[in-house]
Design a protein around this motif. Structure first.
Motif, PDB file in Angstrom:
ATOM      1  N   ILE A 108       0.848  -1.205   0.000  1.00 22.24           N
ATOM      2  CA  ILE A 108       0.000   0.000   0.000  1.00 22.24           C
ATOM      3  C   ILE A 108       0.879   1.248   0.000  1.00 22.24           C
ATOM      4  O   ILE A 108       0.684   2.170  -0.786  1.00 22.24           O
ATOM      5  CB  ILE A 108      -0.929   0.016   1.242  1.00 22.24           C
ATOM      6  CG1 ILE A 108      -1.980  -1.097   1.150  1.00 22.24           C
ATOM      7  CG2 ILE A 108      -1.609   1.388   1.405  1.00 22.24           C
ATOM      8  CD1 ILE A 108      -2.813  -1.303   2.397  1.00 22.24           C
ATOM      9  N   ARG A 109       1.875   1.257   0.876  1.00 24.42           N
ATOM     10  CA  ARG A 109       2.626   2.499   1.126  1.00 24.42           C
ATOM     11  C   ARG A 109       3.575   2.882  -0.002  1.00 24.42           C
ATOM     12  O   ARG A 109       3.897   4.046  -0.174  1.00 24.42           O
ATOM     13  CB  ARG A 109       3.394   2.375   2.456  1.00 24.42           C
ATOM     14  CG  ARG A 109       2.423   2.227   3.633  1.00 24.42           C
ATOM     15  CD  ARG A 109       3.103   2.126   4.972  1.00 24.42           C
ATOM     16  NE  ARG A 109       2.136   1.676   5.968  1.00 24.42           N
ATOM     17  CZ  ARG A 109       2.274   1.811   7.271  1.00 24.42           C
ATOM     18  NH1 ARG A 109       3.359   2.391   7.756  1.00 24.42           N
ATOM     19  NH2 ARG A 109       1.350   1.365   8.103  1.00 24.42           N
ATOM     20  N   LEU A 110       4.022   1.894  -0.764  1.00 29.82           N
ATOM     21  CA  LEU A 110       4.923   2.210  -1.874  1.00 29.82           C
ATOM     22  C   LEU A 110       4.224   2.075  -3.224  1.00 29.82           C
ATOM     23  O   LEU A 110       4.889   1.991  -4.267  1.00 29.82           O
ATOM     24  CB  LEU A 110       6.168   1.321  -1.816  1.00 29.82           C
ATOM     25  CG  LEU A 110       7.078   1.522  -0.589  1.00 29.82           C
ATOM     26  CD1 LEU A 110       8.356   0.702  -0.745  1.00 29.82           C
ATOM     27  CD2 LEU A 110       7.426   2.985  -0.368  1.00 29.82           C
ATOM     28  N   GLN A 112      12.647   0.393  -7.117  1.00 29.18           N
ATOM     29  CA  GLN A 112      12.421   1.789  -7.528  1.00 29.18           C
ATOM     30  C   GLN A 112      12.516   2.732  -6.326  1.00 29.18           C
ATOM     31  O   GLN A 112      13.067   3.828  -6.422  1.00 29.18           O
ATOM     32  CB  GLN A 112      11.039   1.913  -8.201  1.00 29.18           C
ATOM     33  CG  GLN A 112      10.779   3.301  -8.774  1.00 29.18           C
ATOM     34  CD  GLN A 112       9.448   3.393  -9.514  1.00 29.18           C
ATOM     35  OE1 GLN A 112       8.956   2.411 -10.079  1.00 29.18           O
ATOM     36  NE2 GLN A 112       8.844   4.575  -9.505  1.00 29.18           N
ATOM     37  N   PHE A 113      12.003   2.301  -5.188  1.00 28.09           N
ATOM     38  CA  PHE A 113      12.062   3.114  -3.961  1.00 28.09           C
ATOM     39  C   PHE A 113      13.514   3.271  -3.497  1.00 28.09           C
ATOM     40  O   PHE A 113      13.941   4.359  -3.099  1.00 28.09           O
ATOM     41  CB  PHE A 113      11.206   2.456  -2.870  1.00 28.09           C
ATOM     42  CG  PHE A 113      11.115   3.240  -1.593  1.00 28.09           C
ATOM     43  CD1 PHE A 113      10.476   4.478  -1.546  1.00 28.09           C
ATOM     44  CD2 PHE A 113      11.656   2.740  -0.408  1.00 28.09           C
ATOM     45  CE1 PHE A 113      10.382   5.207  -0.359  1.00 28.09           C
ATOM     46  CE2 PHE A 113      11.568   3.452   0.785  1.00 28.09           C
ATOM     47  CZ  PHE A 113      10.930   4.687   0.809  1.00 28.09           C
ATOM     48  N   THR A 173      18.317  -3.697  -4.101  1.00 30.04           N
ATOM     49  CA  THR A 173      18.386  -5.111  -3.749  1.00 30.04           C
ATOM     50  C   THR A 173      17.039  -5.795  -3.972  1.00 30.04           C
ATOM     51  O   THR A 173      16.962  -6.998  -4.173  1.00 30.04           O
ATOM     52  CB  THR A 173      18.779  -5.291  -2.270  1.00 30.04           C
ATOM     53  OG1 THR A 173      17.753  -4.709  -1.446  1.00 30.04           O
ATOM     54  CG2 THR A 173      20.120  -4.628  -1.957  1.00 30.04           C
ATOM     55  N   GLY A 174      15.950  -5.013  -3.900  1.00 29.15           N
ATOM     56  CA  GLY A 174      14.618  -5.599  -4.088  1.00 29.15           C
ATOM     57  C   GLY A 174      14.141  -6.435  -2.914  1.00 29.15           C
ATOM     58  O   GLY A 174      13.127  -7.123  -3.019  1.00 29.15           O
ATOM     59  N   ALA A 199      13.125   3.841   5.962  1.00 29.66           N
ATOM     60  CA  ALA A 199      12.976   4.826   4.880  1.00 29.66           C
ATOM     61  C   ALA A 199      11.490   5.042   4.552  1.00 29.66           C
ATOM     62  O   ALA A 199      11.079   6.163   4.251  1.00 29.66           O
ATOM     63  CB  ALA A 199      13.737   4.365   3.642  1.00 29.66           C
ATOM     64  N   ILE A 200      10.683   3.994   4.620  1.00 28.91           N
ATOM     65  CA  ILE A 200       9.241   4.152   4.349  1.00 28.91           C
ATOM     66  C   ILE A 200       8.613   5.031   5.435  1.00 28.91           C
ATOM     67  O   ILE A 200       7.793   5.904   5.149  1.00 28.91           O
ATOM     68  CB  ILE A 200       8.522   2.782   4.234  1.00 28.91           C
ATOM     69  CG1 ILE A 200       9.074   1.983   3.056  1.00 28.91           C
ATOM     70  CG2 ILE A 200       7.003   2.982   4.083  1.00 28.91           C
ATOM     71  CD1 ILE A 200       8.585   0.539   2.959  1.00 28.91           C
TER      72      ILE A 200
END
Ligand code: ZN
Ligand code: ZN
Length: 294
Positions: free
Chosen positions: A31-33, A55-56, A66-67, A76-77
């Motif tokens: 949801i957040r990203l 991408q973030f 790194t995914g 960071a979120i």
């Protein structure tokens, strides 16, 4: 655990979640990203989740892609949430029917009266459920719009002025003789202007150009598409110069000096009541760091 070793534990690069995992925290991250490539509120860590994390990391965190989710991504979120507050926009997004005069119908508290299909049947009424709030994904996408405006020099002269339309219940619709149902929790209309001057000092054409640039952010960075031919992504209303590359432009429905985006093409399981909220606090949710530690 000793407080110092606890800090070390949470600040290392230990992988918390990766592709193939399933968890309620993953749903939160999806949801957040959502503004970073587009996503749906699933609890599964999919390929889309992996690309979204990359991408973030690339665009927001400016670290190696790194995914996978480690404590750095979690923090960071939370930082992304704090850096781009949505409180004012959330307040603007409530249904405004209670401010109208000479109404024949009961007014809502900002998020409808749980009506379905206007309480009526017949071809004059579009099927419309009043969802119990606004979909959380809309506000996290709004945050990513703010971030990309900030970080990309093509857009740095812009700002999100207001949410001009968020929730519009059946009372609001009937008052305006409107039958469209996107705005019963699934859509936002936002005004975009140049930072350096007041909205009233913009010509209409200037405002359209500003909005078209944000439509470009949404198609480039969130993989939004024009109108509703796709599924499980963000959808945009056409403008005069921005529309579906294959389906073309429908001149009857043009969002020009505002940006309309919505989650209408989400599958029904991603439009369950749990995703619709009535407060900014619920749109945000708890800090991920707290959720991870629990
Ligand atoms: Zn209302
Ligand atoms: Zn709209």
């Amino acid at each position: 655990m000793h407080p110092v070793s606890m800090i070390n534990y949470f600040s290392d690069n230990k992988i918390l979640f990766q592709k193939g995992d399933k968890d309620e925290i993953i749903r939160e991250i999806n949801i957040r990203l959502a503004g970073f490539g587009g996503n749906v509120p699933t609890d599964e860590f999919t390929e889309r989740t992996e690309n979204m994390i990359k991408q973030f990391q690339r665009d927001y965190m400016k670290v190696e892609e790194t995914g996978v989710v480690d404590m750095q991504v979690i923090e960071a979120i939370d930082k992304f949430q704090e850096e781009y507050p949505i409180e004012t926009y959330f307040a603007q997004a409530k249904c405004k029917c209670s401010t109208f005069t000479n109404l024949k119908e009961p007014t809502c508290d900002g998020f409808g009266l749980n009506k379905t299909n206007n309480g009526k049947t017949g071809k004059n009424y579009a099927s419309g459920i009043e969802y119990p709030g606004l979909h959380r994904t809309l506000f996290w996408v709004l945050r990513s719009i703010m971030f990309y405006i900030d970080s990309d020099e093509r857009y740095q002269h812009l700002t999100v002025d207001i949410v001009s339309s968020g929730y519009r219940c059946w009372t609001d619709n009937n008052y305006h003789n409107r039958v469209s149902t996107n705005h019963m929790g699934k859509a936002l209309d936002i005004h975009i202007i140049k930072k350096e001057k007041a909205k009233s000092e913009h010509t209409n054409d200037e405002r359209i150009v500003c909005c078209d640039l944000v439509r470009d952010i949404l198609t480039e960075k969130t993989n939004a598409e024009y109108r509703w031919f796709h599924s499980n992504g963000i959808a945009l209303e056409n403008s005069y110069t921005r529309y579906h590359p294959k389906k073309g432009r429908d001149n009857k429905s043009i969002a020009s000096n505002w940006v309309h985006y919505d989650v209408r093409v989400f599958e029904s399981k991603f439009l369950e009541n749990q995703f619709f909220v009535k407060t900014e606090k619920d749109a945000n949710g708890k800090y991920l760091k707290e959720l991870v530690k629990n």
